[in-house]
Design a protein around this motif. Structure first.
Motif, PDB file in Angstrom:
ATOM      1  N   ARG A  82      -8.836 -34.520 -16.883  1.00 32.22           N
ATOM      2  CA  ARG A  82      -9.224 -35.429 -17.967  1.00 32.22           C
ATOM      3  C   ARG A  82     -10.614 -35.087 -18.481  1.00 32.22           C
ATOM      4  N   GLU A  83     -11.525 -34.768 -17.557  1.00 33.15           N
ATOM      5  CA  GLU A  83     -12.892 -34.440 -17.952  1.00 33.15           C
ATOM      6  C   GLU A  83     -12.954 -33.126 -18.734  1.00 33.15           C
ATOM      7  N   LEU A  84     -11.929 -32.293 -18.575  1.00 26.08           N
ATOM      8  CA  LEU A  84     -11.866 -31.049 -19.361  1.00 26.08           C
ATOM      9  C   LEU A  84     -11.301 -31.289 -20.758  1.00 26.08           C
ATOM     10  N   GLY A  85     -10.797 -32.503 -20.979  1.00 29.25           N
ATOM     11  CA  GLY A  85     -10.271 -32.832 -22.298  1.00 29.25           C
ATOM     12  C   GLY A  85      -8.766 -32.831 -22.405  1.00 29.25           C
ATOM     13  N   MET A  86      -8.059 -32.791 -21.275  1.00 31.76           N
ATOM     14  CA  MET A  86      -6.595 -32.821 -21.337  1.00 31.76           C
ATOM     15  C   MET A  86      -6.134 -34.163 -21.887  1.00 31.76           C
ATOM     16  N   PRO A  87      -5.209 -34.149 -22.870  1.00 30.44           N
ATOM     17  CA  PRO A  87      -4.752 -35.398 -23.487  1.00 30.44           C
ATOM     18  C   PRO A  87      -3.927 -36.265 -22.540  1.00 30.44           C
ATOM     19  N   GLN A  88      -3.861 -37.553 -22.863  1.00 28.81           N
ATOM     20  CA  GLN A  88      -3.150 -38.521 -22.022  1.00 28.81           C
ATOM     21  C   GLN A  88      -1.707 -38.099 -21.760  1.00 28.81           C
ATOM     22  N   LYS A  89      -1.027 -37.603 -22.783  1.00 30.13           N
ATOM     23  CA  LYS A  89       0.385 -37.263 -22.644  1.00 30.13           C
ATOM     24  C   LYS A  89       0.614 -36.283 -21.499  1.00 30.13           C
ATOM     25  N   LEU A  90      -0.225 -35.245 -21.407  1.00 29.06           N
ATOM     26  CA  LEU A  90      -0.077 -34.263 -20.336  1.00 29.06           C
ATOM     27  C   LEU A  90      -0.549 -34.831 -19.006  1.00 29.06           C
ATOM     28  N   LEU A  91      -1.638 -35.600 -19.041  1.00 27.21           N
ATOM     29  CA  LEU A  91      -2.166 -36.192 -17.809  1.00 27.21           C
ATOM     30  C   LEU A  91      -1.124 -37.080 -17.139  1.00 27.21           C
ATOM     31  N   PHE A  92      -0.559 -37.990 -17.916  1.00 27.08           N
ATOM     32  CA  PHE A  92       0.364 -38.962 -17.341  1.00 27.08           C
ATOM     33  C   PHE A  92       1.662 -38.305 -16.889  1.00 27.08           C
ATOM     34  N   SER A  93       2.051 -37.244 -17.574  1.00 26.83           N
ATOM     35  CA  SER A  93       3.253 -36.524 -17.166  1.00 26.83           C
ATOM     36  C   SER A  93       3.050 -35.881 -15.801  1.00 26.83           C
ATOM     37  N   MET A  94       1.876 -35.306 -15.583  1.00 26.77           N
ATOM     38  CA  MET A  94       1.576 -34.679 -14.296  1.00 26.77           C
ATOM     39  C   MET A  94       1.389 -35.724 -13.202  1.00 26.77           C
ATOM     40  N   LEU A  95       0.844 -36.870 -13.567  1.00 28.70           N
ATOM     41  CA  LEU A  95       0.617 -37.938 -12.597  1.00 28.70           C
ATOM     42  C   LEU A  95       1.922 -38.412 -11.980  1.00 28.70           C
ATOM     43  N   THR A  96       2.961 -38.518 -12.811  1.00 31.24           N
ATOM     44  CA  THR A  96       4.225 -39.081 -12.337  1.00 31.24           C
ATOM     45  C   THR A  96       5.239 -38.015 -11.925  1.00 31.24           C
ATOM     46  N   SER A  97       4.828 -36.753 -11.928  1.00 31.16           N
ATOM     47  CA  SER A  97       5.747 -35.693 -11.502  1.00 31.16           C
ATOM     48  C   SER A  97       5.691 -35.537  -9.992  1.00 31.16           C
ATOM     49  N   SER A 127      -7.792 -22.802  -8.342  1.00 30.70           N
ATOM     50  CA  SER A 127      -6.857 -22.400  -9.394  1.00 30.70           C
ATOM     51  C   SER A 127      -7.340 -22.874 -10.762  1.00 30.70           C
ATOM     52  N   LEU A 128      -7.865 -24.096 -10.802  1.00 30.55           N
ATOM     53  CA  LEU A 128      -8.367 -24.649 -12.052  1.00 30.55           C
ATOM     54  C   LEU A 128      -9.513 -23.798 -12.595  1.00 30.55           C
ATOM     55  N   LYS A 129     -10.377 -23.369 -11.717  1.00 30.31           N
ATOM     56  CA  LYS A 129     -11.509 -22.533 -12.129  1.00 30.31           C
ATOM     57  C   LYS A 129     -11.026 -21.217 -12.733  1.00 30.31           C
ATOM     58  N   LYS A 130      -9.994 -20.617 -12.138  1.00 26.67           N
ATOM     59  CA  LYS A 130      -9.459 -19.347 -12.635  1.00 26.67           C
ATOM     60  C   LYS A 130      -8.857 -19.507 -14.029  1.00 26.67           C
ATOM     61  N   VAL A 131      -8.071 -20.569 -14.204  1.00 24.86           N
ATOM     62  CA  VAL A 131      -7.388 -20.764 -15.485  1.00 24.86           C
ATOM     63  C   VAL A 131      -8.387 -21.070 -16.594  1.00 24.86           C
ATOM     64  N   VAL A 132      -9.391 -21.880 -16.282  1.00 26.41           N
ATOM     65  CA  VAL A 132     -10.439 -22.160 -17.268  1.00 26.41           C
ATOM     66  C   VAL A 132     -11.162 -20.869 -17.641  1.00 26.41           C
ATOM     67  N   GLY A 133     -11.412 -20.034 -16.639  1.00 29.28           N
ATOM     68  CA  GLY A 133     -12.084 -18.759 -16.877  1.00 29.28           C
ATOM     69  C   GLY A 133     -11.283 -17.798 -17.736  1.00 29.28           C
ATOM     70  N   MET A 134      -9.963 -17.950 -17.742  1.00 26.03           N
ATOM     71  CA  MET A 134      -9.103 -17.097 -18.570  1.00 26.03           C
ATOM     72  C   MET A 134      -9.115 -17.507 -20.041  1.00 26.03           C
ATOM     73  N   GLY A 135      -9.673 -18.683 -20.320  1.00 26.03           N
ATOM     74  CA  GLY A 135      -9.780 -19.111 -21.703  1.00 26.03           C
ATOM     75  C   GLY A 135      -8.658 -19.996 -22.214  1.00 26.03           C
TER      76      GLY A 135
END
Length: 433
Positions: free
Chosen positions: A204-219, A233-241
């Motif tokens: 969320r702090e990276l700016g992911m929208p609610q729709k994606l956040l809530f989908s991952m929360l309930t998966s 893993s998050l650091k790697k993906v952010v680093g890839m752009g």
């Protein structure tokens, strides 16, 4: 549209223009292919649970005012053959204050709710959430569950409450004029729920929208249930752009999280042995992360099929960099579409190389109907450039509206529109019958 035109005064005009189709059929054997292809598709569709799907589509259109296209898309996720269960679910939601608009949004996102047990499963959850400490209002309940309806699919009461509270906090924080940082609930360290909420807060702090956040929360995915590995893993993906606002970010994160460094290197080696550079692979990965999912056998077979169709390795490399999804298509699909476009329609192979996304288009809904119109126009010398084929891009990549403007509506003065509309719709009519 064709059938409306057919009845009435335009009937005479249609009969006068009938030669357009006949000439095209006599000149081009591709029309026989079209008829055969459509018949086979229709027969296959009928044998694949068509009754339930048809009822579901009709129900969704009648009950919610959905377009047929949206209803068909939803019917691929859930089907039913009578209205008793979905009606009971709708009645329950309305009794708890959900508006028609909110229910439509819920069904679009989580259509599986329509086959849930309203009395034994949904009612107790709604009652529990609505009566928690007397703090949950009807408007709050409906807003939160409309934003994240999959919460109602959670079986455990504790998880249901935890995730409900988290969604509530995110919604309230996002309504504030000043962006608020949220703190994880006071759950035991290492608890799965605590890990999931902490990781989703990071997203969320990276700016992911609610729709994606809530989908991952309930998966049920393990992706956001870990701790150290998730952060790495998050650091790697952010680093890839990758942009955190896109689903592509989630897919990349899922793959990076699921693969060890050794596995990733092995996947890259597959492509290297087949002539791709490491840069080629990562360029394709950034466009379509799933390119690293496939086994060596799948990639090898796919490349061999492209080469057998006449594509060079350099051309294939170009196609994969432009549209990496093409490497995952079945050999049968690639062969059928390529042979149709090159052998039946006579576009050069390099046209497919330049816009490989055409290999992802539907034969029934886009390729055959549009090419039918082009062949009919060519047979009568009605294209602006005589009998020469127009660019593949203008025929297949444009929207329906633009295609009709370019190749159908411009012939109004020649009284050809009814026949061209019939040709254009023929594939769709056969496909949906």
């Amino acid at each position: 549209m064709y059938y409306m035109i057919l009845h009435g005064r335009r009937l005479i005009e249609l009969q006068k223009c009938r030669h357009l189709i006949l000439a095209a059929q006599n000149q081009n054997p591709f029309f026989a292919f079209s008829n055969s292809y459509s018949s086979t598709s229709a027969a296959a569709a009928v044998t694949h649970g068509r009754k339930g799907q048809n009822f579901t589509v009709s129900y969704l259109v009648d009950s919610f005012g959905f377009t047929t296209k949206l209803a068909e898309s939803i019917s691929k996720k859930v089907t039913f053959e009578d209205k008793r269960n979905p009606d009971s679910v709708l009645k329950l939601l309305k009794s708890h204050g959900f508006t028609d608009s909110q229910i439509s949004d819920i069904v679009t996102v989580y259509p599986q709710l329509l086959i849930a047990d309203a009395e034994k499963s949904l009612a107790p959850k709604l009652k529990s959430l609505q009566s928690r400490g007397g703090a949950t209002t009807t408007s709050e309940l409906t807003e939160i569950l409309t934003k994240a309806p999959k919460i109602l699919g959670i079986k455990k009461d504790k998880a249901l409450s935890v995730y409900y509270d988290f969604v509530k906090d995110v919604i309230e924080a996002d309504k504030s004029l000043e962006y608020k940082k949220l703190c994880p609930s006071s759950l035991p360290q290492g608890n799965t729920h605590e890990n999931k909420i902490r990781n989703i807060l990071a997203l969320r702090e990276l700016g992911m929208p609610q729709k994606l956040l809530f989908s991952m929360l309930t998966s049920g995915s393990q992706l956001v249930c870990g701790k150290e590995k998730f952060a790495e893993s998050l650091k790697k993906v952010v680093g890839m752009g990758f942009a955190p606002t896109s689903l592509k970010f989630v897919n990349a994160l899922r793959l990076v999280y699921g693969f060890t460094d050794k596995t990733t290197e092995g996947k890259i080696e597959i492509y290297k042995r087949l002539g791709f550079s490491v840069e080629d692979v990562w360029t394709a990965f950034k466009k379509w992360p799933s390119i690293l999912i496939y086994s060596e056998m799948k990639v090898t077979n796919s490349i061999e099929e492209f080469l057998a169709l006449g594509f060079s390795r350099d051309e294939l490399s170009t196609m994969v960099k432009r549209f990496p999804q093409c490497i995952g298509y079945s050999s049968e699909s690639v062969k059928k579409k390529t042979e149709f476009l090159v052998k039946k329609m006579n576009w050069p192979l390099k046209a497919v190389v330049s816009i490989p996304q055409v290999l992802g288009y539907s034969m029934e809904k886009r390729i055959v109907p549009r090419c039918s119109v082009i062949k009919a126009l060519m047979s009568q010398g009605l294209l602006g450039n005589g009998s020469e084929l127009p660019p593949l891009s203008s025929v297949l990549t444009s929207s329906d509206e633009k295609f009709l403007n370019l190749y159908v509506r411009k012939h109004d003065g020649k009284q050809l529109i009814p026949e061209l509309i019939f040709i254009f719709n023929r594939g769709r009519l056969s496909y949906n019958s």
